[in-house]
Design an enzyme around this catalytic site. Structure first.
Site, short mmCIF file in Angstrom:
data_model
loop_
_atom_site.label_atom_id
_atom_site.label_comp_id
_atom_site.label_asym_id
_atom_site.label_seq_id
_atom_site.Cartn_x
_atom_site.Cartn_y
_atom_site.Cartn_z
N HIS A 2 -7.06 -4.20 8.38
CA HIS A 2 -6.71 -5.56 7.96
C HIS A 2 -7.96 -6.40 7.72
O HIS A 2 -7.98 -7.28 6.87
CB HIS A 2 -5.83 -6.23 9.02
CG HIS A 2 -4.37 -6.01 8.80
ND1 HIS A 2 -3.81 -6.00 7.55
CD2 HIS A 2 -3.35 -5.81 9.67
CE1 HIS A 2 -2.50 -5.79 7.66
NE2 HIS A 2 -2.22 -5.67 8.94
N ARG B 130 4.52 1.59 1.07
CA ARG B 130 4.59 2.54 2.19
C ARG B 130 5.36 1.89 3.34
O ARG B 130 4.85 1.03 4.03
CB ARG B 130 3.19 2.90 2.68
CG ARG B 130 2.25 3.47 1.63
CD ARG B 130 0.88 3.71 2.27
NE ARG B 130 -0.10 4.21 1.34
CZ ARG B 130 -0.94 3.43 0.65
NH1 ARG B 130 -0.89 2.11 0.79
NH2 ARG B 130 -1.83 3.96 -0.17
N ARG C 50 8.99 3.60 -1.01
CA ARG C 50 9.14 4.98 -0.50
C ARG C 50 9.84 4.96 0.84
O ARG C 50 9.52 4.15 1.71
CB ARG C 50 7.76 5.63 -0.37
CG ARG C 50 7.81 7.10 0.05
CD ARG C 50 6.44 7.73 0.04
NE ARG C 50 5.57 7.19 1.07
CZ ARG C 50 4.26 7.46 1.18
NH1 ARG C 50 3.69 8.24 0.28
NH2 ARG C 50 3.54 6.94 2.14
N GLU D 187 4.48 15.98 -4.81
CA GLU D 187 3.31 16.20 -3.95
C GLU D 187 3.25 17.61 -3.39
O GLU D 187 2.42 17.91 -2.53
CB GLU D 187 3.27 15.17 -2.83
CG GLU D 187 4.57 14.98 -2.09
CD GLU D 187 4.58 13.75 -1.19
OE1 GLU D 187 3.49 13.24 -0.87
OE2 GLU D 187 5.67 13.31 -0.82
N ASN E 267 -3.03 12.92 -3.29
CA ASN E 267 -3.70 13.31 -2.04
C ASN E 267 -3.04 14.55 -1.45
O ASN E 267 -3.70 15.54 -1.11
CB ASN E 267 -3.66 12.16 -1.03
CG ASN E 267 -4.32 10.90 -1.56
OD1 ASN E 267 -5.09 10.96 -2.51
ND2 ASN E 267 -4.03 9.78 -0.96
N ASP E 268 -1.71 14.51 -1.29
CA ASP E 268 -1.01 15.67 -0.74
C ASP E 268 -0.90 16.80 -1.76
O ASP E 268 -0.98 17.98 -1.38
CB ASP E 268 0.39 15.28 -0.25
CG ASP E 268 0.39 14.84 1.20
OD1 ASP E 268 -0.55 15.21 1.92
OD2 ASP E 268 1.32 14.13 1.63
N ARG F 38 -7.03 17.91 3.93
CA ARG F 38 -7.90 16.83 3.44
C ARG F 38 -8.56 16.04 4.56
O ARG F 38 -9.42 15.21 4.31
CB ARG F 38 -7.12 15.90 2.52
CG ARG F 38 -5.88 15.26 3.12
CD ARG F 38 -5.06 14.61 2.02
NE ARG F 38 -3.77 14.10 2.46
CZ ARG F 38 -3.52 12.82 2.68
NH1 ARG F 38 -4.49 11.94 2.53
NH2 ARG F 38 -2.33 12.42 3.05
N CYS G 35 0.55 7.53 -7.78
CA CYS G 35 0.20 6.53 -6.76
C CYS G 35 -0.88 7.05 -5.81
O CYS G 35 -1.20 6.39 -4.83
CB CYS G 35 1.44 6.11 -5.98
SG CYS G 35 2.30 7.47 -5.16
#
Length: 581
Positions: free
Chosen positions: A190, A297, A333, A432, A455-456, A466, A503
């Site tokens: 944050h 998310r 999602r 993914e 990423n996945d 990863r 994304c």
């Protein structure tokens, strides 16, 4: 003497100023046997009430200085502060161990913090800092300590701290602060998010440097590259001033692109969306001209609670985002929790390979009440904006059909109860896994839209964890096999007339934009701060050239060859020449 260091640049820009060391006193927690348990519980509650008053004041200050959306960060803090389950846990420790309330609070909150620190997802792992912020303030109020603030600083200060909590950053003296750096932290904390909202150059992850520094020393900070220079020479200062001028000019130019449509030279319109983790991220989305939200998310809601968020809690969060986006697409999602993202209130097995285990939609289909609650909240929120629902970690048509059956069941329930929702609400899926890629055409006949999670997809295509530093070079999205998978997914979507977005991190990588455009990607979704640059890039492209680039790249054999070809394209493109093969 000039000293150079490198950290993680999390908020772009160049700052030249003087060091202001921000060092909080250590909170000493001792375990003490107490005879008056009631007095300890009263002390705990008095400190909690005082902490709430402070947070409400900080919230109001943040709304005034930054935005209402950023101020909502502290709504989550207050919700956790007042959480009945957390309070009950602390009370139980006081009762069972006959101990002082500050020890009990420290022990009670540690479990939640450790759970967050152990997850794989960086964004969720950084939420442990929020817990640290709450507990630090609460414990100091129990012990009667003064709370150090950053509200009144010397002119031209660059704040250096071990870490900065959200409330530290929210209170920062904007008139006199030109940048900050921390010894620890990551890109998705944050603090980093707030720094970008405040447009303050910032570098985190500097390591153990504070003990070698003194106040008022001159420092140059580059929040783009993460480079920091202490005691800079006159030459270094002159170079930094030139870079700062160039950055400020570029920033002003990019602001012109933020709210423009991303239409290429040949007239192809591309939508550029943002990824978010909570309603608190909306300010950056709106400020940077996002055409919509490509990934919300929802794990944030689950990870920051001490029990499953209710339908009403979820509905309010989704409704807030839908209304704020004012008719623009918001892709949400469903819960993507797994063995690497433990919830304290969900019993999960220990697994040898958590990334391949019981996670995401697999949990929801085994425990359909979780999915039903979320679907109902999403459907209700769809009456207030243009929401789309996305399912993660799909590997079979059966999984999608079972999910859709629950989705339709929720629709019927809401109809019977005369609760408004968008009956045409789209249900799509993440791409993914190789399984989803290989059967992309079949999935496209079932789903309303696709979104590629690079990423996945990279991890599963290359069988490379990863998060494992030893094989980080293997988990490369520019590997030709990954790029072939991306192209296959795009072709599969288009064969059945559905839209496909991306994304994952690759969508915001300027080197990848021409290639993905050439592949035919419809929507790019990324961190909000990257949107103006990506729009500027798309506006400068000519699709036939990018299609030729894509054809060339797909014939290459290694990631290094791919990157060299993309860099060559960009170099020629920047000169304004025609790219040919």
């Amino acid at each position: 003497m000039e000293k150079k260091f490198t950290g993680i640049g999390v908020s772009p820009g160049i700052a030249i100023g003087n060091i202001y060391l921000f060092q909080k006193s250590h909170i000493e927690i001792k375990k003490v046997n107490c005879s008056d348990i009631t007095a300890e519980k009263n002390k705990l509650m008095e400190a909690r009430n005082k902490t709430k008053e402070q947070l409400l004041k900080i919230r109001a200050n943040t709304a005034k200085k930054v935005s209402e959306e950023k101020a909502q960060i502290f709504d989550a803090h207050i919700t956790l502060l007042e959480d009945d389950d957390l309070l009950e846990e602390v009370h139980s420790i006081i009762d069972d161990e006959n101990v002082n309330c500050d020890y009990a609070l420290s022990k009670g909150i540690e479990g939640y913090k450790q759970m967050l620190l152990e997850v794989e997802d960086e964004y969720l792992r950084e939420r442990a800092g929020d817990l640290e912020d709450i507990s630090d303030r609460w414990l100091r109020n129990i012990q009667g300590q003064d709370i150090l603030e950053l509200s009144d600083l010397p002119a031209n200060s660059i704040v250096i701290a071990r870490d900065l909590t959200p409330s530290d950053t929210a209170n920062i003296d904007l008139e006199n602060t030109v940048g900050f750096m921390t010894e620890i932290g990551g890109r998705t904390s944050h603090t980093s998010i707030m720094a970008r909202s405040l447009e303050l150059p910032a570098v985190v992850g500097m390591g153990d440097i504070m003990k070698t520094l003194t106040n008022n020393t001159t420092v140059i900070l580059d929040g783009t590259t993460g480079h920091v220079v202490f005691n800079p020479s006159e030459k270094s200062i002159a170079e930094a001033e030139k870079l700062k001028e160039e950055f400020d000019n570029k920033k002003a130019l990019l602001k012109e692109f933020a709210h423009r449509d991303a239409i290429s030279k040949d007239g192809t319109k591309i939508r550029v969306y943002a990824n978010i983790g909570s309603p608190a991220d909306l300010q950056g989305v709106l400020k940077n001209g996002a055409d919509g939200i490509g990934l919300y998310r929802t794990e944030f809601l689950f990870m920051e609670n001490t029990n499953f968020p209710t339908e009403e809690e979820q509905f309010q969060a989704y409704k807030t985002v839908a209304e704020a986006m004012a008719g623009h697409t918001v892709t949400i999602r469903t819960m993507d929790i797994g063995a690497d993202k433990q919830l304290p209130y969900l019993e999960m097995p220990e697994e040898e390979n958590p990334a391949l285990g019981w996670r995401a939609l697999r949990i929801c289909l085994d425990k359909p009440a979780i999915l039903k609650t979320q679907f109902r909240a999403l459907l209700r929120a769809s009456a207030f904006g243009k929401i789309k629902v996305m399912l993660p970690m799909i590997v079979s048509i059966d999984e999608f059909r079972r999910s859709k059956a629950i989705f339709n069941e929720c629709k019927l329930e809401l109809m019977r109860d005369n609760i408004a929702f968008n009956e045409a609400l789209e249900l799509g899926m993440m791409i993914e896994t190789p399984a989803a890629v290989f059967k992309a055409e079949a999935f496209a006949r079932e789903a309303d839209f696709f979104s590629i999670g690079t990423n996945d997809l990279t991890q599963y295509t290359l069988a490379a964890d990863r998060m494992n530093e030893k094989i980080a070079d293997i988990a490369d999205p520019y590997n030709p096999s990954v790029l072939a998978a991306i192209k296959m997914a795009i072709d599969g979507a288009h064969s059945n007339g559905i839209i496909i977005s991306m994304c994952g991190e690759l969508a915001g990588d300027l080197m990848a934009v021409p290639l993905l455009f050439g592949f035919g990607l419809d929507v790019f979704s990324m961190s909000a701060i990257s949107i103006p640059e990506v729009k500027k890039m798309i506006i400068s492209l000519y699709k036939p050239e990018c299609k030729m680039l894509a054809k060339r790249v797909l014939a290459l054999s290694t990631a290094e060859e791919v990157k060299a070809e993309l860099l060559r394209f960009l170099e020629v493109h920047e000169k304004g020449d025609t790219v040919s093969y």
